[in-house]
Design a protein around this motif. Structure first.
Motif, PDB file in Angstrom:
ATOM      1  N   ASP A   6       1.574   2.911  -9.931  1.00  0.00           N
ATOM      2  CA  ASP A   6       0.979   3.251  -8.643  1.00  0.00           C
ATOM      3  C   ASP A   6       1.654   4.468  -8.016  1.00  0.00           C
ATOM      4  OD1 ASP A   6      -0.821   1.144  -8.815  1.00  0.00           O
ATOM      5  OD2 ASP A   6       0.495  -0.247  -7.751  1.00  0.00           O
ATOM      6  N   VAL A   7       2.979   4.541  -8.149  1.00  0.00           N
ATOM      7  CA  VAL A   7       3.720   5.673  -7.597  1.00  0.00           C
ATOM      8  C   VAL A   7       3.308   6.961  -8.308  1.00  0.00           C
ATOM      9  CG1 VAL A   7       6.019   6.686  -7.320  1.00  0.00           C
ATOM     10  CG2 VAL A   7       5.671   4.262  -6.849  1.00  0.00           C
ATOM     11  N   SER A  13       5.891   3.103   0.880  1.00  0.00           N
ATOM     12  CA  SER A  13       5.147   1.887   0.609  1.00  0.00           C
ATOM     13  C   SER A  13       5.345   0.900   1.750  1.00  0.00           C
ATOM     14  CB  SER A  13       5.621   1.261  -0.704  1.00  0.00           C
ATOM     15  OG  SER A  13       4.974   0.022  -0.913  1.00  0.00           O
ATOM     16  N   THR A  14       4.318   0.122   2.018  1.00  0.00           N
ATOM     17  CA  THR A  14       4.420  -0.942   3.016  1.00  0.00           C
ATOM     18  C   THR A  14       4.954  -2.224   2.384  1.00  0.00           C
ATOM     19  OG1 THR A  14       2.109  -1.503   2.628  1.00  0.00           O
ATOM     20  CG2 THR A  14       2.574  -0.007   4.466  1.00  0.00           C
ATOM     21  N   GLN A  15       5.119  -2.216   1.051  1.00  0.00           N
ATOM     22  CA  GLN A  15       5.647  -3.365   0.326  1.00  0.00           C
ATOM     23  C   GLN A  15       6.971  -2.988  -0.337  1.00  0.00           C
ATOM     24  OE1 GLN A  15       2.511  -3.911  -2.451  1.00  0.00           O
ATOM     25  NE2 GLN A  15       1.165  -4.960  -0.999  1.00  0.00           N
ATOM     26  N   ARG A  16       7.849  -3.957  -0.436  1.00  0.00           N
ATOM     27  CA  ARG A  16       9.162  -3.697  -1.046  1.00  0.00           C
ATOM     28  C   ARG A  16       9.018  -3.329  -2.522  1.00  0.00           C
ATOM     29  NH1 ARG A  16      14.376  -5.201   0.286  1.00  0.00           N
ATOM     30  NH2 ARG A  16      13.611  -6.568   1.910  1.00  0.00           N
ATOM     31  N   MET A  30       0.842  -1.176   0.000  1.00  0.00           N
ATOM     32  CA  MET A  30       0.000   0.000   0.000  1.00  0.00           C
ATOM     33  C   MET A  30       0.889   1.241   0.000  1.00  0.00           C
ATOM     34  SD  MET A  30      -3.080   0.948   2.573  1.00  0.00           S
ATOM     35  CE  MET A  30      -2.330   1.762   3.960  1.00  0.00           C
ATOM     36  N   LEU A  31       0.561   2.198  -0.861  1.00  0.00           N
ATOM     37  CA  LEU A  31       1.326   3.434  -0.929  1.00  0.00           C
ATOM     38  C   LEU A  31       0.746   4.479   0.008  1.00  0.00           C
ATOM     39  CD1 LEU A  31       1.953   3.715  -4.754  1.00  0.00           C
ATOM     40  CD2 LEU A  31       3.606   3.203  -2.997  1.00  0.00           C
ATOM     41  N   LEU A  32       1.633   5.234   0.609  1.00  0.00           N
ATOM     42  CA  LEU A  32       1.241   6.279   1.557  1.00  0.00           C
ATOM     43  C   LEU A  32       1.990   7.563   1.250  1.00  0.00           C
ATOM     44  CD1 LEU A  32       1.694   4.124   4.791  1.00  0.00           C
ATOM     45  CD2 LEU A  32      -0.479   4.664   3.710  1.00  0.00           C
ATOM     46  N   SER A  33       1.321   8.690   1.443  1.00  0.00           N
ATOM     47  CA  SER A  33       2.005   9.973   1.350  1.00  0.00           C
ATOM     48  C   SER A  33       2.701  10.229   2.693  1.00  0.00           C
ATOM     49  CB  SER A  33       1.005  11.087   1.056  1.00  0.00           C
ATOM     50  OG  SER A  33       0.146  11.274   2.160  1.00  0.00           O
ATOM     51  N   LEU A  46       8.648  -0.322   6.231  1.00  0.00           N
ATOM     52  CA  LEU A  46       8.217   0.761   5.364  1.00  0.00           C
ATOM     53  C   LEU A  46       9.348   1.056   4.385  1.00  0.00           C
ATOM     54  CD1 LEU A  46       5.808   2.797   5.089  1.00  0.00           C
ATOM     55  CD2 LEU A  46       7.126   4.358   6.514  1.00  0.00           C
ATOM     56  N   TYR A  47       8.999   1.383   3.143  1.00  0.00           N
ATOM     57  CA  TYR A  47       9.997   1.634   2.114  1.00  0.00           C
ATOM     58  C   TYR A  47       9.720   2.983   1.466  1.00  0.00           C
ATOM     59  CZ  TYR A  47      10.516  -3.355   2.726  1.00  0.00           C
ATOM     60  OH  TYR A  47      10.689  -4.595   3.268  1.00  0.00           O
ATOM     61  N   MET A  48      10.779   3.759   1.285  1.00  0.00           N
ATOM     62  CA  MET A  48      10.631   5.050   0.625  1.00  0.00           C
ATOM     63  C   MET A  48      10.805   4.842  -0.877  1.00  0.00           C
ATOM     64  SD  MET A  48      12.679   8.524   1.389  1.00  0.00           S
ATOM     65  CE  MET A  48      12.238  10.046   0.599  1.00  0.00           C
ATOM     66  N   LYS A  49       9.765   5.160  -1.648  1.00  0.00           N
ATOM     67  CA  LYS A  49       9.802   4.984  -3.098  1.00  0.00           C
ATOM     68  C   LYS A  49      10.326   6.230  -3.799  1.00  0.00           C
ATOM     69  CE  LYS A  49       8.640   0.895  -2.996  1.00  0.00           C
ATOM     70  NZ  LYS A  49       9.660  -0.077  -3.334  1.00  0.00           N
TER      71      LYS A  49
END
Length: 180
Positions: free
Chosen positions: A45-46, A36-39, A1-4, A27-30
């Protein structure tokens, strides 16, 4: 899931907790401001998370609707005229009037992503609008694919979209000559 960044603050509390989650691998910074909560996450999506008030159009929409097999070199996004300019080399932006922007927006599933783009009927009008600027072989490929799906299109909606433009009757004549 992507988050701001703001959504991360709401979820984790503060910047220190966000950094702690990043270090723990939860948590991963895209990109700057996109987490993102996923790698692994899709770049589509980004882009949608980064530019939530935009809609895929042009070459991107033709590709996601499977009307062409040519992968677009950039993401083609439409925004309202009042929106700010997108300074991203991956994106080609088009500014539209509010009445044109809202017509034909839909969501489709594409490779486990939900994409916000213009429907096929609206993209047929866009194809007619920009015919002089589109390479002939690309245009022919898309028109040929529209011919194959012509029975699936709602021509009442196509006429409604055409009526939004000054040259709407000309677009409808072109569609009758080339698609039907």
């Amino acid at each position: 899931m992507l988050l701001s960044y703001q959504e991360c603050i709401d979820k984790y509390g503060n910047d220190y907790q966000i950094k702690k989650e990043l270090n723990n691998g939860n948590l991963y910074m895209k990109e700057k401001g996109i987490y993102s909560t996923q790698r692994n996450t899709s770049e589509i999506d980004v882009i949608q998370q980064k530019y939530p008030h935009s809609v895929f159009t042009g070459k991107s929409a033709f590709y996601y609707h499977s009307l062409t097999d040519e992968v677009p070199d950039r993401y083609y996004l439409a925004t309202r005229r009042t929106n700010s300019r997108i300074n991203d080399p991956r994106v080609k932006q088009a500014f539209l009037r509010d009445d044109l922007f809202d017509a034909g927006i839909t969501d489709i599933q594409y490779n486990n992503s939900t994409i916000r783009l213009y429907n096929r009927e609206r993209m047929l009008i866009e194809l007619m609008r920009f015919k002089p600027t589109i390479p002939l072989d690309y245009y022919k490929e898309i028109i040929n694919n529209y011919r194959h799906i012509s029975f699936e299109l709602d021509y009442g909606i196509v006429e409604d979209y055409a009526s939004l433009f000054k040259s709407g009757s000309r677009f409808m004549n072109m569609i009758q000559m080339e698609v039907l």
